[in-house]
Design a protein around this motif. Structure first.
Motif, PDB file in Angstrom:
ATOM      1  N   UNK A 205       3.513   7.041   8.107  1.00 38.19           N
ATOM      2  CA  UNK A 205       3.613   5.625   8.501  1.00 38.19           C
ATOM      3  C   UNK A 205       4.022   4.764   7.311  1.00 38.19           C
ATOM      4  N   UNK A 206       3.608   5.185   6.118  1.00 40.83           N
ATOM      5  CA  UNK A 206       4.016   4.453   4.902  1.00 40.83           C
ATOM      6  C   UNK A 206       5.542   4.435   4.816  1.00 40.83           C
ATOM      7  N   UNK A 207       6.160   5.605   4.957  1.00 41.49           N
ATOM      8  CA  UNK A 207       7.618   5.696   4.884  1.00 41.49           C
ATOM      9  C   UNK A 207       8.273   4.881   5.983  1.00 41.49           C
ATOM     10  N   UNK A 208       7.643   4.873   7.161  1.00 40.25           N
ATOM     11  CA  UNK A 208       8.171   4.066   8.278  1.00 40.25           C
ATOM     12  C   UNK A 208       8.177   2.583   7.913  1.00 40.25           C
TER      13      UNK A 208
ATOM     14  N   UNK B  28       0.886  -1.162   0.000  1.00 44.33           N
ATOM     15  CA  UNK B  28       0.000   0.000   0.000  1.00 44.33           C
ATOM     16  C   UNK B  28       0.921   1.209   0.000  1.00 44.33           C
ATOM     17  N   UNK B  29       0.603   2.239  -0.820  1.00 42.70           N
ATOM     18  CA  UNK B  29       1.621   3.295  -0.964  1.00 42.70           C
ATOM     19  C   UNK B  29       1.086   4.715  -0.823  1.00 42.70           C
ATOM     20  N   UNK B  30      -0.104   4.872  -0.255  1.00 41.62           N
ATOM     21  CA  UNK B  30      -0.634   6.231  -0.112  1.00 41.62           C
ATOM     22  C   UNK B  30      -0.242   6.780   1.257  1.00 41.62           C
ATOM     23  N   UNK B  31       0.666   7.763   1.224  1.00 44.67           N
ATOM     24  CA  UNK B  31       1.211   8.287   2.491  1.00 44.67           C
ATOM     25  C   UNK B  31       0.103   8.805   3.406  1.00 44.67           C
ATOM     26  N   UNK B  32      -0.819   9.560   2.844  1.00 45.80           N
ATOM     27  CA  UNK B  32      -1.888  10.137   3.668  1.00 45.80           C
ATOM     28  C   UNK B  32      -2.743   9.055   4.313  1.00 45.80           C
ATOM     29  N   UNK B  33      -3.106   8.041   3.501  1.00 42.68           N
ATOM     30  CA  UNK B  33      -3.961   6.955   3.998  1.00 42.68           C
ATOM     31  C   UNK B  33      -3.260   6.198   5.134  1.00 42.68           C
ATOM     32  N   UNK B  34      -1.908   6.099   5.013  1.00 43.07           N
ATOM     33  CA  UNK B  34      -1.171   5.328   6.032  1.00 43.07           C
ATOM     34  C   UNK B  34      -1.289   5.949   7.416  1.00 43.07           C
ATOM     35  N   UNK B  35      -1.609   7.247   7.449  1.00 48.14           N
ATOM     36  CA  UNK B  35      -1.706   7.926   8.756  1.00 48.14           C
ATOM     37  C   UNK B  35      -3.050   7.677   9.428  1.00 48.14           C
ATOM     38  N   UNK B  36      -4.015   7.205   8.646  1.00 50.39           N
ATOM     39  CA  UNK B  36      -5.325   6.923   9.251  1.00 50.39           C
ATOM     40  C   UNK B  36      -5.603   5.421   9.313  1.00 50.39           C
ATOM     41  N   UNK B  37      -4.802   4.640   8.579  1.00 50.71           N
ATOM     42  CA  UNK B  37      -4.997   3.176   8.606  1.00 50.71           C
ATOM     43  C   UNK B  37      -3.682   2.447   8.866  1.00 50.71           C
ATOM     44  N   UNK B  38      -2.986   2.740   9.968  1.00 51.47           N
ATOM     45  CA  UNK B  38      -1.683   2.107  10.212  1.00 51.47           C
ATOM     46  C   UNK B  38      -1.766   0.584  10.267  1.00 51.47           C
ATOM     47  N   UNK B  39      -2.899   0.044  10.729  1.00 53.80           N
ATOM     48  CA  UNK B  39      -3.006  -1.421  10.826  1.00 53.80           C
ATOM     49  C   UNK B  39      -2.956  -2.052   9.427  1.00 53.80           C
ATOM     50  N   UNK B  40      -3.636  -1.396   8.469  1.00 57.35           N
ATOM     51  CA  UNK B  40      -3.630  -1.924   7.091  1.00 57.35           C
ATOM     52  C   UNK B  40      -2.207  -1.929   6.545  1.00 57.35           C
TER      53      UNK B  40
ATOM     54  N   UNK C  87      -4.783   2.366 -15.841  1.00 55.67           N
ATOM     55  CA  UNK C  87      -4.758   3.542 -14.963  1.00 55.67           C
ATOM     56  C   UNK C  87      -4.762   3.073 -13.512  1.00 55.67           C
ATOM     57  N   UNK C  88      -4.134   3.871 -12.662  1.00 54.87           N
ATOM     58  CA  UNK C  88      -4.182   3.554 -11.232  1.00 54.87           C
ATOM     59  C   UNK C  88      -5.615   3.725 -10.733  1.00 54.87           C
ATOM     60  N   UNK C  89      -6.009   2.837  -9.821  1.00 50.92           N
ATOM     61  CA  UNK C  89      -7.361   2.942  -9.263  1.00 50.92           C
ATOM     62  C   UNK C  89      -7.326   3.968  -8.137  1.00 50.92           C
ATOM     63  N   UNK C  90      -8.246   4.920  -8.174  1.00 49.45           N
ATOM     64  CA  UNK C  90      -8.374   5.924  -7.111  1.00 49.45           C
ATOM     65  C   UNK C  90      -7.040   6.624  -6.810  1.00 49.45           C
ATOM     66  N   UNK C  91      -6.448   7.256  -7.851  1.00 43.26           N
ATOM     67  CA  UNK C  91      -5.125   7.866  -7.680  1.00 43.26           C
ATOM     68  C   UNK C  91      -5.151   9.048  -6.724  1.00 43.26           C
ATOM     69  N   UNK C  92      -4.063   9.212  -5.986  1.00 45.02           N
ATOM     70  CA  UNK C  92      -3.913  10.367  -5.095  1.00 45.02           C
ATOM     71  C   UNK C  92      -2.788  11.275  -5.585  1.00 45.02           C
ATOM     72  N   UNK C  93      -1.888  10.720  -6.421  1.00 49.31           N
ATOM     73  CA  UNK C  93      -0.707  11.497  -6.796  1.00 49.31           C
ATOM     74  C   UNK C  93      -1.056  12.596  -7.798  1.00 49.31           C
ATOM     75  N   UNK C  94      -0.193  13.601  -7.866  1.00 50.82           N
ATOM     76  CA  UNK C  94      -0.469  14.795  -8.657  1.00 50.82           C
ATOM     77  C   UNK C  94      -0.802  14.506 -10.110  1.00 50.82           C
ATOM     78  N   UNK C  95       0.063  13.747 -10.802  1.00 51.14           N
ATOM     79  CA  UNK C  95      -0.097  13.646 -12.262  1.00 51.14           C
ATOM     80  C   UNK C  95      -1.396  12.932 -12.642  1.00 51.14           C
ATOM     81  N   UNK C  96      -1.731  11.781 -12.070  1.00 52.29           N
ATOM     82  CA  UNK C  96      -3.031  11.199 -12.427  1.00 52.29           C
ATOM     83  C   UNK C  96      -4.213  12.088 -12.049  1.00 52.29           C
ATOM     84  N   UNK C  97      -4.094  12.847 -10.965  1.00 49.78           N
ATOM     85  CA  UNK C  97      -5.191  13.750 -10.590  1.00 49.78           C
ATOM     86  C   UNK C  97      -5.334  14.850 -11.641  1.00 49.78           C
ATOM     87  N   UNK C  98      -4.207  15.396 -12.104  1.00 50.16           N
ATOM     88  CA  UNK C  98      -4.254  16.427 -13.155  1.00 50.16           C
ATOM     89  C   UNK C  98      -4.869  15.859 -14.437  1.00 50.16           C
TER      90      UNK C  98
END
Ligand code: WQD
Length: 326
Positions: free
Chosen positions: A142-145, A78-90, A185-196
């Motif tokens: 938490x992702x980076x951790x 799993x690689x979404x940094x923001x999500x990792x802060x709310x779902x550390x168990x996942x 395509x990435x599913x439910x992208x969070x990163x800048x380029x797919x969002x743009x």
């Protein structure tokens, strides 16, 4: 490399499928293990074997490693940094425990060599630029951790089980295969380029620019975008290095150059011919103003440097995957 059998864990994903393609082009026999939670079957090339499954099944891994693999490339996470802060168990379960299951199963094989998909997120906020491999590691999410923790386990498996490894710290992955062989395509992208891209397609009303008051050239955030095909080539080069030279590697994969959010918006507007409506909103918590790599060690140890990572190429190859969609 000819005839080498390589297992690519997460090889149906956006980056994983480009790594799988690079190994196939280098003459390897590619086997992909993927649970297709975010990866796509259509990202795989003809001739690649897909084993559908994931790292939470030690039994499946034990069966898998009854067979011999000359190398394992591990990109499943799993690689979404923001999500990792709310779902550390996942993130603990998927990234950490999944990796430990893989290491336990694979390390039993004599002559195990593993290439690990790590990330610049292990560094946290830059204390100096460019960021080289001696930069302090102080992850701010938490992702980076989880990625840094796995690097630590690799080091110990190297010492205790003789596993040879290369940890490759990606900066910001971008772009698609120039020949259009991968279009998923990435599913439910969070990163800048797919969002743009989604804004350019009108699938999203507008882009939120997270701050334009940074101490950067145009006030918006600057990142080191690296083409996924360059990443693929770097993995092949790292594998060749592990075969030819004893010892382990921890290497940044970046270009040494940064692009800003506004530069990405402008280039997407130019390439797509579409307006990119955007509004400036307050900074995102935890975002550093500027991040870019030193690519010196990769050049010295892998004989590798980015060559498809200019902004126009990354944006054009990405737009190719979006432009004909409804
Ligand atoms: C890039 C720039 C944002 C979205 C993350 C992870 C990192 C790695 C890569 C896996 C920043 C700005 C973004 C938006 C914006 N992932 N932005 N509006 O944060 O550099 O890195 O992805 O390895 O671990 O942390 O990437 O694409 O989220 O942001 O203004 O809607 O775009 O502020 O300057 P980031 P990103």
């Amino acid at each position: 490399m000819k005839g080498h059998k390589i297992l690519i864990v997460g090889g149906a994903g956006y980056i994983g499928s480009h790594v799988a393609l690079a190994f196939q082009e280098a003459g390897a026999t590619v086997v992909v293990l993927d649970n297709l939670s975010t990866g796509r079957r259509e990202n795989l090339q003809p001739g690649m074997e897909l084993i559908e499954g994931d790292l939470q099944l030690p039994g499946l891994l034990a069966d898998l490693f009854r067979g011999h693999f000359d190398g394992v490339i591990h990109l499943a996470a799993q690689k979404a940094a923001g999500e990792s802060m709310v779902k550390p168990e996942l993130y603990s379960r998927q990234n950490l425990i999944g990796s430990l299951n893989l290491l336990e199963a694979y390390a039993k094989q004599p002559q195990s060599r593993l290439i690990f998909s790590s990330t610049a997120a292990v560094y946290g906020n830059p204390v100096r630029l460019p960021m080289d491999e001696t930069h302090p590691t102080a992850p701010v999410n938490f992702y980076g951790f989880t990625k840094l923790a796995i690097e630590g386990y690799l080091d110990w498996y190297g010492r205790l089980r003789g596993m040879q490894f290369a940890a490759l710290r990606y900066f910001n992955a971008a772009g698609y295969d120039a020949l259009g062989r991968i279009q998923g395509l990435e599913k439910n992208p969070q990163n800048l380029i797919p969002v743009v891209m989604e804004v350019a397609k009108g699938w999203r009303k507008n882009l939120q620019v997270f701050g334009n008051d940074y101490p950067t050239s145009d006030g918006s955030g600057v990142r080191d975008y690296i083409h996924v095909s360059d990443l693929g080539r770097a993995h092949v080069a790292a594998y060749r290095r592990l075969i030819e030279t004893p010892g382990n590697l921890t290497v940044n994969l970046g270009t040494g150059k940064g692009y800003s959010v506004f530069e990405v918006i402008e280039e997407t507007r130019r390439v797509s011919g579409r307006p990119i409506p955007h509004e400036v909103v307050p900074r995102r918590e935890g975002d550093p103003p500027e991040v870019y790599a030193s690519a010196q060690l990769a050049k010295e140890t892998l004989g590798w440097q980015a060559r498809e990572s200019d902004l126009s190429n990354m944006i054009e190859s990405t737009w190719n995957c979006y432009k004909n969609l409804p």
